[in-house]
Design an enzyme around this catalytic site. Structure first.
Site, PDB file in Angstrom:
ATOM      1  N   ILE A   1      -0.886  -0.051  13.079  1.00 59.36           N
ATOM      2  CA  ILE A   1      -0.562   0.433  11.730  1.00 59.36           C
ATOM      3  C   ILE A   1       0.560   1.468  11.785  1.00 59.36           C
ATOM      4  O   ILE A   1       0.519   2.396  12.593  1.00 59.36           O
ATOM      5  CB  ILE A   1      -1.815   1.017  11.025  1.00 59.36           C
ATOM      6  CG1 ILE A   1      -2.821  -0.109  10.739  1.00 59.36           C
ATOM      7  CG2 ILE A   1      -1.449   1.739   9.733  1.00 59.36           C
ATOM      8  CD1 ILE A   1      -4.110   0.342  10.094  1.00 59.36           C
TER       9      ILE A   1
ATOM     10  N   GLU B   1      -6.760  -5.251  10.019  1.00 54.11           N
ATOM     11  CA  GLU B   1      -5.578  -4.502  10.470  1.00 54.11           C
ATOM     12  C   GLU B   1      -5.918  -3.800  11.785  1.00 54.11           C
ATOM     13  O   GLU B   1      -6.713  -2.851  11.780  1.00 54.11           O
ATOM     14  CB  GLU B   1      -5.195  -3.426   9.441  1.00 54.11           C
ATOM     15  CG  GLU B   1      -4.896  -3.953   8.064  1.00 54.11           C
ATOM     16  CD  GLU B   1      -4.223  -2.901   7.173  1.00 54.11           C
ATOM     17  OE1 GLU B   1      -3.135  -3.185   6.703  1.00 54.11           O
ATOM     18  OE2 GLU B   1      -4.789  -1.802   6.988  1.00 54.11           O
TER      19      GLU B   1
ATOM     20  N   HIS C   1     -10.298   1.244   4.198  1.00 54.94           N
ATOM     21  CA  HIS C   1      -9.021   1.198   4.914  1.00 54.94           C
ATOM     22  C   HIS C   1      -9.157   2.007   6.203  1.00 54.94           C
ATOM     23  O   HIS C   1      -9.889   2.996   6.244  1.00 54.94           O
ATOM     24  CB  HIS C   1      -7.889   1.765   4.037  1.00 54.94           C
ATOM     25  CG  HIS C   1      -6.537   1.511   4.632  1.00 54.94           C
ATOM     26  ND1 HIS C   1      -6.013   2.316   5.602  1.00 54.94           N
ATOM     27  CD2 HIS C   1      -5.648   0.513   4.418  1.00 54.94           C
ATOM     28  CE1 HIS C   1      -4.830   1.817   5.965  1.00 54.94           C
ATOM     29  NE2 HIS C   1      -4.585   0.729   5.255  1.00 54.94           N
TER      30      HIS C   1
ATOM     31  N   GLY D   1       2.131  -3.100  10.733  1.00 59.72           N
ATOM     32  CA  GLY D   1       3.473  -3.294  11.272  1.00 59.72           C
ATOM     33  C   GLY D   1       4.259  -4.454  10.671  1.00 59.72           C
ATOM     34  O   GLY D   1       5.343  -4.777  11.151  1.00 59.72           O
TER      35      GLY D   1
ATOM     36  N   ASN E   1       0.840  -1.198   0.000  1.00 57.61           N
ATOM     37  CA  ASN E   1       0.000   0.000   0.000  1.00 57.61           C
ATOM     38  C   ASN E   1       0.879   1.255   0.000  1.00 57.61           C
ATOM     39  O   ASN E   1       1.566   1.536   0.977  1.00 57.61           O
ATOM     40  CB  ASN E   1      -0.912  -0.046   1.241  1.00 57.61           C
ATOM     41  CG  ASN E   1      -1.910   1.095   1.275  1.00 57.61           C
ATOM     42  OD1 ASN E   1      -1.889   1.967   0.397  1.00 57.61           O
ATOM     43  ND2 ASN E   1      -2.768   1.092   2.275  1.00 57.61           N
TER      44      ASN E   1
HETATM   45  O1  G3P Z   1      -2.676  -1.144   4.296  1.00 50.66           O
HETATM   46  C1  G3P Z   1      -1.542  -1.486   4.985  1.00 50.66           C
HETATM   47  C2  G3P Z   1      -1.322  -0.727   6.186  1.00 50.66           C
HETATM   48  O2  G3P Z   1      -2.350  -0.038   6.768  1.00 50.66           O
HETATM   49  C3  G3P Z   1      -0.289  -1.209   7.097  1.00 50.66           C
HETATM   50  O3  G3P Z   1       0.591  -0.150   7.251  1.00 50.66           O
HETATM   51  O4  G3P Z   1       2.747   0.843   7.672  1.00 50.66           O
HETATM   52  O5  G3P Z   1       1.784  -0.792   9.276  1.00 50.66           O
HETATM   53  O6  G3P Z   1       2.602  -1.587   7.068  1.00 50.66           O
HETATM   54  P1  G3P Z   1       2.010  -0.432   7.857  1.00 50.66           P
END
Ligand code: G3P
Length: 214
Positions: free
Chosen positions: A145, A140, A92, A175, A8
């Site tokens: 995140i 998530e 999201h 994460g 993403n």
């Molecule tokens: O869509 C993926 C996301 O929300 C996760 O973000 O930075 O924790 O990998 P991150």
């Protein structure tokens, strides 16, 4: 089964415009070489440029479930598909919508036979949204995140519970940084992961994607 990796790009400056194109090309090259299943979710303004430059699928990060017409500022499904998107993410954590909006969007996307990933903040919300029958529900935990600790390490029980409760294939994210996180997710029944900062914020993209996938 090989894991699915949704990278993403969010609205990070490192993955917007020409910089995003560069990252997309590196990931595309890696996917070709490694045969890993990688999908890019990019900003609406970059879908056309990136989808023309890479072989791997490009998804929209969001659409508004409205028909084309007098809808200033809306991002229609028709517009992202014309730009080259092969699928869409809805709801999201950073762009949450109500159930009606999500249901309408999934219906429109499925009617065009495109892929749709619906995000959920926890297994309970995921189970509720699964009734729209998206291709995937991506769970998530919002608090993880963008952080340093992955859902696989901090809350593996969420993955387990999601797979148990949700009636469509499950992806997980938050994460996620390396293959040890991916292995836990897969072992607990997920079909793949959503990753942003673990790739996007890294200086060496090739090294980061290698570490994520092996
Ligand atoms: O869509 C993926 C996301 O929300 C996760 O973000 O930075 O924790 O990998 P991150």
């Amino acid at each position: 089964m090989k894991p699915l990796y949704i990278i993403n790009f969010k609205a990070y400056k490192e993955t917007t415009g020409d910089k995003g194109l560069k990252v997309a090309k590196s990931l595309d090259k890696f996917a070709k070489k490694s045969k890993e299943k990688i999908i890019l979710a990019v900003a609406p303004t970059d879908i056309r440029m990136i989808s023309r430059a890479v072989k791997i699928p490009v998804y929209a990060q969001h659409i508004d479930p409205v028909s084309p017409g007098a809808k200033t500022g809306h991002v229609t499904l028709e517009a992202v598909l014309a730009a080259g998107a092969k699928g869409v993410i809805i709801n999201h954590s950073e762009n949450r919508r109500d159930t009606k909006f999500i249901g309408e969007a999934v219906k429109l996307i499925k009617a065009k036979r495109k892929k749709v990933i619906v995000c959920a903040k926890d297994p309970t919300e995921g189970a509720k949204l699964a009734r729209f029958k998206p291709d995937f529900i991506a769970v998530e935990p919002p608090e993880l995140i963008g952080g340093d600790v992955s859902v696989s390490k901090a809350k593996p029980q969420i993955i387990e519970k999601s797979v148990k409760k949700i009636s469509v294939p499950v992806l997980v994210g938050a994460g996620v940084k390396d293959f040890s996180d991916v292995k836990v997710a897969m072992k607990l029944g997920a079909k793949g992961v959503l990753v942003a900062s673990g790739i996007v914020k890294k200086k060496n993209i090739e090294e980061a994607i290698k570490g994520l996938t092996s």
